[in-house]
Motif scaffolding. Structure first.
Motif, PDB file in Angstrom:
ATOM      1  N   SER A   2      13.819   6.797  38.985  1.00  0.00           N
ATOM      2  CA  SER A   2      14.447   7.981  38.386  1.00  0.00           C
ATOM      3  C   SER A   2      14.057   8.109  36.915  1.00  0.00           C
ATOM      4  O   SER A   2      13.722   7.126  36.242  1.00  0.00           O
ATOM      5  N   ASN A   4      15.980   8.591  34.633  1.00  0.00           N
ATOM      6  CA  ASN A   4      17.015   7.934  33.828  1.00  0.00           C
ATOM      7  C   ASN A   4      16.984   6.420  33.959  1.00  0.00           C
ATOM      8  O   ASN A   4      17.945   5.747  33.603  1.00  0.00           O
ATOM      9  N   GLU A 258      26.922  11.482  31.880  1.00  0.00           N
ATOM     10  CA  GLU A 258      25.538  11.190  32.240  1.00  0.00           C
ATOM     11  C   GLU A 258      25.449   9.730  32.669  1.00  0.00           C
ATOM     12  O   GLU A 258      26.247   8.894  32.231  1.00  0.00           O
ATOM     13  N   TYR A 260      22.770   6.349  33.301  1.00  0.00           N
ATOM     14  CA  TYR A 260      21.467   5.741  33.062  1.00  0.00           C
ATOM     15  C   TYR A 260      21.489   4.347  33.677  1.00  0.00           C
ATOM     16  O   TYR A 260      22.552   3.729  33.825  1.00  0.00           O
TER      17      TYR A 260
END
Length: 514
Positions: A2, A4, A258, A260
């Protein structure tokens, strides 16, 4: 993979996180720095004492709570570069004796799991990286060093040179304070630092203070594999089902959640906030908080016993850049006292607004401007002890609650008396305000600039949070690289040790990632 996903995620960009990012940048690994704050704005108010010290323009809006649940505003600064944006740039090595158990007035400090010898090469690297100015050999407590300072000491102005000469005549050993500024006195027209009177406690408008943003973060971001997200507040860390590795870093940014993920996650938020993040990240496998099988996360909080003190003399003190002198004669002991007292150094020159809260009751009849012109300013630190009950916890709302009771106060009181005696030896006595009026106050718990110790490193997983490489005992891909790792605090500013440790841990991580 990904977009992220990163090889390394570093949470925080101060002395620990910022330095580590630069150390790892040449590896080519994909590195993300998550910074809760933004870049500190460059503006005229950077150098305005009223804005900085009275209106607290750059202090965070955090509210923490003391042991009784009473709110206070901590002196924390959330910016790229972390606390170093406002620091005094005094980069001392801990003394060799600080790494080994020693008796103090109120108890015995612990051994560090590694000795001074392990840190020495990294102290040297840190001094060269952060442009430290100084001179070896003047200070009898100086630990062994494998190299000279990279730059000559910042010279004393006439009034401070007078103090130095008088101290030497009286049998003391004053030395140049190790100072991290981008200064070239031999070529002043091309020096970035201009030796101004707004260094200690101010952000530097011309980026001439060797802070973590200027020295580490900006150079790290020149590498294409390194990026930063500002205004990115890490709320919690999530783990795999086994609890042995972090799988997600949960961020609140611009009001949005978000996520990560990183192969390695490094927490470098400052001692209180690093503890907060781990405690807030508890789950079924970590019911007391992440990496807290030892119940040591948040414990052993230290921040120094410190006194800011101004001596008022009849003569004006015209010094501009005052923070050039330090005295460690009583660091390890005193002739009349068997225990360590601590460090004496100059403060940046006091300006009138800095006396705003305290002056009138100390010196009636003096204007603040008069007091500022006549003050000679000192900062005294002695060791506070790493007590398990002095700790960061979270209240019901997940906010920081700081349980702290002062320890080992006798040394700082004795050190203050030593300084008063010194000033009389210096023939300043006739020049002091009658009755030797000193302004001085113990720094309260809101003064968190030297906070340390909440995730101590050690070899015993039952008695420490981190191993000797600052990896969590309980989580295979979690590291803590800030002043949290300190088992004890010594009596000098902790910044250089945090920087040196980041370089040390960086070498370990480069081997791990190879």
């Amino acid at each position: 993979m990904s977009a992220n996903h990163y090889d390394i995620i570093i949470i925080g960009s101060g002395a620990g996180g910022g330095t580590l990012a630069l150390k790892l940048a040449p590896s080519g690994k994909r590195i993300l720095i998550l910074e809760r704050g933004d870049y500190l704005p460059r503006e005229k108010q950077n150098w305005d004492a009223t804005q900085v010290f009275v209106k607290n323009r750059y202090v965070s809006k955090d509210i923490w709570y003391d042991k009784d649940g009473e709110p206070f505003e901590p002196g924390v600064h959330y910016f790229v570069g972390g606390a170093t944006k406002m620091y005094g740039a005094a980069l001392f090595r801990l003394r060799k004796e600080d790494f080994t158990a020693h008796r103090t007035a109120d108890g015995v400090t612990p051994n560090w799991p590694v000795g001074y010898e392990e840190f020495e090469p990294y102290y040297t690297q840190a001094e060269w990286l952060y442009n430290v100015h100084g001179r070896r050999g003047d200070d009898p407590t100086d630990p062994p060093a494998s190299a000279p300072y990279p730059f000559p000491p910042v010279s004393h102005e006439p009034r401070i040179q007078e103090l130095t000469d008088g101290l030497r005549r009286a049998g003391y050993h004053p030395s140049f304070a190790p100072t991290a500024v981008l200064l070239n006195e031999a070529d002043a027209p091309h020096s970035r630092c201009i030796r101004c009177d707004t260094c200690d406690g101010f952000p530097c408008l011309v980026h001439a203070k060797a802070d973590a943003e200027v020295i580490s973060v900006r150079p790290a971001l020149q590498y294409p594999n390194v990026s930063i997200l500002t205004n990115a507040y890490v709320r919690r860390l999530e783990t795999s089902a086994s609890g042995r590795e972090i799988t997600k870093v949960i961020v609140e940014r611009d009001g949005q959640r978000e996520e990560y993920d990183g192969d390695i996650v490094v927490v470098s938020c400052g001692a209180s906030n690093s503890a907060r993040l781990l405690l807030a990240s508890g789950n079924d496998k970590h019911p007391r908080g992440l990496a807290n099988g030892s119940d040591m996360v948040g414990r052993h909080y230290m921040f120094h016993n410190a006194v800011a003190l101004a001596a008022l003399s009849r003569r004006e003190n015209s010094t501009i850049f005052q923070k050039t002198l330090t005295i460690n004669d009583f660091y390890l002991r005193a002739p009349d006292y068997e225990f360590p007292l601590g460090n004496i150094q100059m403060l940046g020159k006091t300006k009138a607004p800095m006396f705003h809260d305290d002056a009138p009751k100390f010196a009636p009849g003096f204007t603040l401007e008069q007091m500022a012109k006549h003050s000679v300013d000192f900062w005294l630190t002695s060791e506070d002890l790493p007590q398990p009950q002095n700790r960061v916890t979270l209240n019901a709302k997940g906010e920081i609650q700081l349980h702290y009771e002062f320890t080992n106060l006798e040394p700082i009181n004795r050190l203050r008396r030593k300084l008063q005696i010194m000033l009389e030896h210096l023939e300043m006595h006739p020049h002091l305000i009658p009755n030797n009026v000193y302004l001085g106050k113990h720094i309260p718990i809101a003064g968190v600039a030297h906070q340390s110790g909440t995730c101590r490193f050690g070899t015993d997983p039952k008695a420490s949070v981190l191993n000797v490489n600052c990896r969590a005992h309980d989580v295979d891909n979690l590291y803590v690289v800030d002043t949290s790792f300190f088992p004890s605090i010594g009596a000098v500013n902790p910044s250089l040790t945090a920087i040196a440790n980041a370089l040390r841990v960086g070498d370990h991580l480069l081997q791990r990632l190879h």
